[in-house]
Design a protein around this motif. Structure first.
Motif, PDB file in Angstrom:
ATOM      1  N   GLY A  41     -53.422 -26.811   4.816  1.00  0.00           N
ATOM      2  CA  GLY A  41     -52.413 -26.206   5.875  1.00  0.00           C
ATOM      3  C   GLY A  41     -51.615 -24.975   5.102  1.00  0.00           C
ATOM      4  N   VAL A  42     -50.635 -25.163   3.706  1.00  0.00           N
ATOM      5  CA  VAL A  42     -50.113 -24.288   4.072  1.00  0.00           C
ATOM      6  C   VAL A  42     -49.900 -22.620   3.887  1.00  0.00           C
ATOM      7  N   GLY A  43     -51.104 -22.455   3.688  1.00  0.00           N
ATOM      8  CA  GLY A  43     -51.713 -21.181   2.861  1.00  0.00           C
ATOM      9  C   GLY A  43     -51.662 -20.264   4.427  1.00  0.00           C
ATOM     10  N   LYS A  44     -51.431 -20.992   5.488  1.00  0.00           N
ATOM     11  CA  LYS A  44     -51.798 -20.247   6.727  1.00  0.00           C
ATOM     12  C   LYS A  44     -50.270 -20.314   6.844  1.00  0.00           C
ATOM     13  N   LEU A  45     -48.993 -20.613   6.551  1.00  0.00           N
ATOM     14  CA  LEU A  45     -47.582 -21.083   6.590  1.00  0.00           C
ATOM     15  C   LEU A  45     -47.291 -18.842   6.367  1.00  0.00           C
ATOM     16  N   SER A  46     -45.774 -18.921   6.888  1.00  0.00           N
ATOM     17  CA  SER A  46     -45.002 -17.348   6.357  1.00  0.00           C
ATOM     18  C   SER A  46     -44.524 -17.969   5.144  1.00  0.00           C
ATOM     19  N   PRO A  47     -44.357 -16.669   3.879  1.00  0.00           N
ATOM     20  CA  PRO A  47     -43.999 -17.419   2.408  1.00  0.00           C
ATOM     21  C   PRO A  47     -42.733 -18.139   2.438  1.00  0.00           C
ATOM     22  N   ASP A  48     -41.504 -18.163   3.853  1.00  0.00           N
ATOM     23  CA  ASP A  48     -40.006 -18.873   3.716  1.00  0.00           C
ATOM     24  C   ASP A  48     -40.797 -20.539   4.357  1.00  0.00           C
ATOM     25  N   LYS A  49     -41.901 -20.380   4.867  1.00  0.00           N
ATOM     26  CA  LYS A  49     -41.613 -21.500   5.758  1.00  0.00           C
ATOM     27  C   LYS A  49     -42.874 -22.380   4.089  1.00  0.00           C
ATOM     28  N   ILE A  50     -43.504 -21.881   3.352  1.00  0.00           N
ATOM     29  CA  ILE A  50     -43.737 -22.199   2.473  1.00  0.00           C
ATOM     30  C   ILE A  50     -43.420 -22.829   1.163  1.00  0.00           C
ATOM     31  N   GLN A  51     -41.705 -21.784   0.792  1.00  0.00           N
ATOM     32  CA  GLN A  51     -41.002 -22.522   0.255  1.00  0.00           C
ATOM     33  C   GLN A  51     -40.402 -23.501   0.706  1.00  0.00           C
ATOM     34  N   SER A  52     -39.666 -23.380   1.745  1.00  0.00           N
ATOM     35  CA  SER A  52     -39.538 -24.880   2.949  1.00  0.00           C
ATOM     36  C   SER A  52     -39.643 -26.155   2.420  1.00  0.00           C
ATOM     37  N   ARG A  53     -41.327 -25.585   2.808  1.00  0.00           N
ATOM     38  CA  ARG A  53     -42.073 -27.069   2.707  1.00  0.00           C
ATOM     39  C   ARG A  53     -42.353 -27.407   1.423  1.00  0.00           C
ATOM     40  N   THR A  54     -43.305 -26.612   0.571  1.00  0.00           N
ATOM     41  CA  THR A  54     -43.225 -27.075  -1.052  1.00  0.00           C
ATOM     42  C   THR A  54     -41.510 -27.748  -1.672  1.00  0.00           C
ATOM     43  N   ARG A  55     -40.511 -27.360  -1.366  1.00  0.00           N
ATOM     44  CA  ARG A  55     -38.880 -27.987  -1.758  1.00  0.00           C
ATOM     45  C   ARG A  55     -38.472 -29.181  -0.871  1.00  0.00           C
ATOM     46  N   SER A  56     -39.126 -29.146   0.070  1.00  0.00           N
ATOM     47  CA  SER A  56     -39.067 -30.820   0.673  1.00  0.00           C
ATOM     48  C   SER A  56     -39.573 -31.279  -0.101  1.00  0.00           C
ATOM     49  N   ALA A  57     -40.312 -31.125   0.029  1.00  0.00           N
ATOM     50  CA  ALA A  57     -42.136 -32.262  -0.769  1.00  0.00           C
ATOM     51  C   ALA A  57     -40.781 -32.090  -2.580  1.00  0.00           C
ATOM     52  N   ALA A  58     -41.248 -31.449  -2.883  1.00  0.00           N
ATOM     53  CA  ALA A  58     -40.313 -32.362  -4.183  1.00  0.00           C
ATOM     54  C   ALA A  58     -39.369 -32.758  -4.113  1.00  0.00           C
ATOM     55  N   GLU A  59     -38.173 -32.723  -3.394  1.00  0.00           N
ATOM     56  CA  GLU A  59     -37.231 -33.226  -2.700  1.00  0.00           C
ATOM     57  C   GLU A  59     -37.400 -35.057  -2.630  1.00  0.00           C
ATOM     58  N   SER A  60     -39.081 -34.990  -1.843  1.00  0.00           N
ATOM     59  CA  SER A  60     -38.593 -35.938  -1.601  1.00  0.00           C
ATOM     60  C   SER A  60     -40.109 -36.950  -1.901  1.00  0.00           C
ATOM     61  N   PRO A 201     -48.035 -30.315  -1.003  1.00  0.00           N
ATOM     62  CA  PRO A 201     -48.075 -28.801  -0.953  1.00  0.00           C
ATOM     63  C   PRO A 201     -46.193 -29.216  -1.979  1.00  0.00           C
ATOM     64  N   TYR A 202     -46.974 -29.758  -2.935  1.00  0.00           N
ATOM     65  CA  TYR A 202     -46.369 -29.842  -4.752  1.00  0.00           C
ATOM     66  C   TYR A 202     -46.080 -28.624  -5.015  1.00  0.00           C
ATOM     67  N   PRO A 203     -44.827 -27.933  -5.624  1.00  0.00           N
ATOM     68  CA  PRO A 203     -45.584 -26.792  -6.441  1.00  0.00           C
ATOM     69  C   PRO A 203     -45.486 -27.516  -7.866  1.00  0.00           C
ATOM     70  N   LEU A 204     -46.699 -26.412  -8.591  1.00  0.00           N
ATOM     71  CA  LEU A 204     -47.201 -26.363  -9.617  1.00  0.00           C
ATOM     72  C   LEU A 204     -46.880 -25.827 -11.017  1.00  0.00           C
ATOM     73  N   ARG A 205     -46.752 -24.913 -10.276  1.00  0.00           N
ATOM     74  CA  ARG A 205     -45.717 -24.039 -11.864  1.00  0.00           C
ATOM     75  C   ARG A 205     -45.273 -22.862 -10.755  1.00  0.00           C
ATOM     76  N   LEU A 206     -44.464 -22.647 -11.839  1.00  0.00           N
ATOM     77  CA  LEU A 206     -43.256 -21.533 -11.931  1.00  0.00           C
ATOM     78  C   LEU A 206     -42.754 -20.793 -13.007  1.00  0.00           C
ATOM     79  N   VAL A 207     -42.794 -19.643 -12.205  1.00  0.00           N
ATOM     80  CA  VAL A 207     -42.451 -18.621 -13.290  1.00  0.00           C
ATOM     81  C   VAL A 207     -41.474 -17.861 -12.965  1.00  0.00           C
ATOM     82  N   ARG A 208     -40.370 -18.519 -13.505  1.00  0.00           N
ATOM     83  CA  ARG A 208     -38.668 -17.690 -13.265  1.00  0.00           C
ATOM     84  C   ARG A 208     -38.608 -16.397 -12.964  1.00  0.00           C
TER      85      ARG A 208
END
Length: 244
Positions: A41-60, A201-208
């Protein structure tokens, strides 16, 4: 029962084939299918909320594997690290030199061949003694701060998982067979991040942004052993490492 005209049959078959096609990881529109069906369901969220959600998942997450390149201070580092809250282990390559890092709590060890230790003005005899050994890095040595960051899950993820500029979504894609939603900062110049649409919703790939490297994240939550090296494989150089 009336026969179905062949023209209609061909049109239906063509429409079905078109709906099965995928362009750049995103299903063609017009197929009346919900792109978020079966996702987290994260695809339905705003990009800011997606970033927040994936950061929380990574930290946890208890653990993660991070691989790829990081450009910092004009130098490119190629990393393959496994990280968790109390330490990390893996390999680093930069400017043709490779070494391994191992951190357990506050203890940081660096393992490399004689070529690494003899680089520059280092003593050749000392380099031979350090060949293939786990060298304990003193906390007061400049190398400690530089290299311990590569083994620190929280420090690395906190510095990496923030895109810069205005956030936007950039379609649905796929990483290693996993469906993702991509978010970008300033249309890509501030970085791009692929977030899993399956499960957590983990981050899988980052292009800096700024050509500062590309990283892949995997093995989220998969534990691994961290063991202090044997004493006969360890060298404690005291307060400062030899120059290399």
């Amino acid at each position: 029962m009336s026969a179905i005209p062949q023209g209609r049959t061909r049109r239906a078959a063509l429409a079905g084939a078109m709906c099965a096609l995928v362009v750049a990881g995103t299903a063609l529109t017009g197929c009346n299918e919900d792109p978020d069906a079966g996702t987290n369901g994260v695809g339905k969220l705003s990009p800011d909320k997606i970033q927040s959600r994936t950061r929380s998942a990574a930290e946890s997450a208890d653990a993660v594997r991070l691989s790829g390149t990081v450009v910092t201070s004009g130098r490119t580092y190629t990393l393959d690290m496994r990280l968790k809250s109390d330490g990390g282990t893996g390999s680093v390559t930069t400017e043709g030199l490779s070494f391994e890092l191992l951190r357990l709590g506050e203890q940081l060890f660096l393992k490399a061949d004689a070529g690494f230790w003899s680089h520059g003005d280092a003593d050749a005899a000392a380099a031979e003694k350090l060949d293939g050994k786990y060298v304990k890095v003193p906390q007061g040595d400049p190398s400690y701060q530089k290299f311990s960051g590569f083994t620190d899950k929280d420090v690395l993820l906190d510095g990496l998982l923030t895109l810069h500029g205005t956030l936007e979504t950039s379609g649905r894609h796929e990483q290693a067979g996993v469906r993702t939603i991509r978010i970008t900062g300033d249309r890509g110049s501030g970085g791009t991040l692929d977030v899993s649409l399956e499960g957590t919703p983990y981050p899988l790939r980052l292009v800096r942004g700024g050509d500062a490297g590309t990283l892949r994240f995997s093995d989220w939550g998969t534990d691994f052993a961290l063991e202090e090296p044997a004493k006969d494989e360890t060298v404690d150089y005291g307060q400062q490492l030899p120059t290399s």
